[in-house]
Design an enzyme around this catalytic site. Structure first.
Site, PDB file in Angstrom:
ATOM      1  N   ASP A   9       0.875  -1.164   0.000  1.00 28.72           N
ATOM      2  CA  ASP A   9       0.000   0.000   0.000  1.00 28.72           C
ATOM      3  C   ASP A   9       0.925   1.230   0.000  1.00 28.72           C
ATOM      4  O   ASP A   9       2.122   1.115   0.289  1.00 28.72           O
ATOM      5  CB  ASP A   9      -0.880  -0.050   1.261  1.00 28.72           C
ATOM      6  CG  ASP A   9      -1.706   1.199   1.431  1.00 28.72           C
ATOM      7  OD1 ASP A   9      -2.326   1.635   0.452  1.00 28.72           O
ATOM      8  OD2 ASP A   9      -1.713   1.763   2.555  1.00 28.72           O
ATOM      9  N   ASP A  11      -0.186   5.057   0.927  1.00 27.07           N
ATOM     10  CA  ASP A  11      -0.454   6.070   1.946  1.00 27.07           C
ATOM     11  C   ASP A  11      -0.367   5.465   3.350  1.00 27.07           C
ATOM     12  O   ASP A  11      -1.131   4.564   3.679  1.00 27.07           O
ATOM     13  CB  ASP A  11      -1.862   6.651   1.752  1.00 27.07           C
ATOM     14  CG  ASP A  11      -2.047   7.259   0.368  1.00 27.07           C
ATOM     15  OD1 ASP A  11      -1.315   8.187   0.032  1.00 27.07           O
ATOM     16  OD2 ASP A  11      -2.945   6.794  -0.369  1.00 27.07           O
TER      17      ASP A  11
HETATM   18  C1  G6P Z   1      -5.851   5.541  -0.328  1.00 35.08           C
HETATM   19  C2  G6P Z   1      -5.844   6.378   0.935  1.00 35.08           C
HETATM   20  C3  G6P Z   1      -7.220   6.942   1.215  1.00 35.08           C
HETATM   21  C4  G6P Z   1      -7.758   7.661  -0.013  1.00 35.08           C
HETATM   22  C5  G6P Z   1      -7.796   6.716  -1.201  1.00 35.08           C
HETATM   23  C6  G6P Z   1      -8.250   7.412  -2.482  1.00 35.08           C
HETATM   24  O1  G6P Z   1      -6.498   4.350  -0.088  1.00 35.08           O
HETATM   25  O2  G6P Z   1      -5.425   5.588   2.026  1.00 35.08           O
HETATM   26  O3  G6P Z   1      -7.105   7.838   2.289  1.00 35.08           O
HETATM   27  O4  G6P Z   1      -9.062   8.152   0.232  1.00 35.08           O
HETATM   28  O5  G6P Z   1      -6.483   6.201  -1.420  1.00 35.08           O
HETATM   29  O6  G6P Z   1      -7.293   8.395  -2.822  1.00 35.08           O
HETATM   30  P1  G6P Z   1      -7.488   9.479  -3.964  1.00 35.08           P
HETATM   31  O7  G6P Z   1      -6.121  10.103  -4.088  1.00 35.08           O
HETATM   32  O8  G6P Z   1      -7.874   8.732  -5.209  1.00 35.08           O
HETATM   33  O9  G6P Z   1      -8.531  10.400  -3.511  1.00 35.08           O
HETATM   34 MG    MG Z   2      -2.720   3.158   3.567  1.00 35.91          MG
END
Ligand code: G6P
Ligand code: MG
Length: 220
Positions: A9, A11
């Site tokens: 993953d 983030d």
């Molecule tokens: C990851 C992060 C989330 C985020 C999602 C969508 O899973 O952990 O916090 O909402 O991605 O990200 P985006 O950049 O497409 O809004």
């Molecule tokens: Mg994450």
């Protein structure tokens, strides 16, 4: 058992953009007069942009155009936050582990629900450390569905049991388990306790530690 790949993953695992997602949502929630705390944000970890907004709205109903506008507004705040991201923003241990995995002849993939994941790994300067990238554009059903990790494994040409997912989110560990992957959870047990192995972070973590913790030496 043979482990042939790690799916990371992004983030909260490789870089702390989880904080920027939170700040983007917090600013939007404040502007809209919606109550939203750091504690509420824990549920949003790893969850898609739309599903995150739904969790913030807690059942409040809005027209679709307003929903779209709010998602775009949050994303514009997020894009502002990540403008300055550079290799200095790699979390401790992440790049070293990616490099070690590749030197050992195992594969690496990115498995992030974010539509911004490609831009972030470019700015971090680590795109060449991944054999495959699966992101928010790759599949329809996001975590906790296993689809994103299955997409990454398919790109690597490997079956899920030979891949280990590294995640900081409850939704990510659930997705890994649903797909038949082994998993490493980063963070508190209350969040990632259902992972096969739980660690506070990747700082100082070596590949041999992970293989041992996952259940013995790799016999590939
Ligand atoms: C990851 C992060 C989330 C985020 C999602 C969508 O899973 O952990 O916090 O909402 O991605 O990200 P985006 O950049 O497409 O809004
Ligand atoms: Mg994450």
């Amino acid at each position: 058992m043979t482990i042939r790949a790690f799916i990371f993953d992004l983030d909260g695992v490789i870089t702390d953009t989880a904080e920027y997602h939170y700040r983007g949502w917090k600013r939007l929630a404040d502007e809209e007069g919606l109550p939203f705390t750091r504690e509420d944000n824990e549920q949003l970890r790893g969850v898609s942009r739309r599903e995150s907004l739904m969790l913030i709205l807690k059942g409040r109903v809005y027209p679709e155009d307003k929903i779209q506008e709010m998602m775009e507004r949050k994303n514009s705040y997020y894009l502002d936050f990540i403008k300055e991201i550079s290799p200095r923003d790699l979390l401790p241990g992440a790049k070293e582990l990616l490099e070690e995995i590749r030197v050992a002849g195992l594969k690496t993939a990115l498995g992030s629900a974010s539509k911004n994941a490609g831009g972030v790994i470019d700015r971090l300067g680590i795109q060449s450390l991944f054999d495959a990238v699966s992101d928010g554009h790759s599949v329809e059903r996001q975590k906790p569905a296993p689809d994103l990790f299955l997409h990454a494994a398919a790109q690597l040409g490997l079956p899920p049991p030979e891949c280990v997912v590294v995640e900081d989110a409850a939704a990510g560990i659930e997705a890994a388990r649903a797909g038949g992957f082994r998993s490493i959870g980063l963070g508190p047990r209350e969040r990632v306790g259902s992972a096969d192995v739980v660690l506070p972070s990747l700082a100082g973590v070596r590949l041999s530690d992970l293989l041992e913790a996952l259940g013995g030496a790799n016999r590939s």
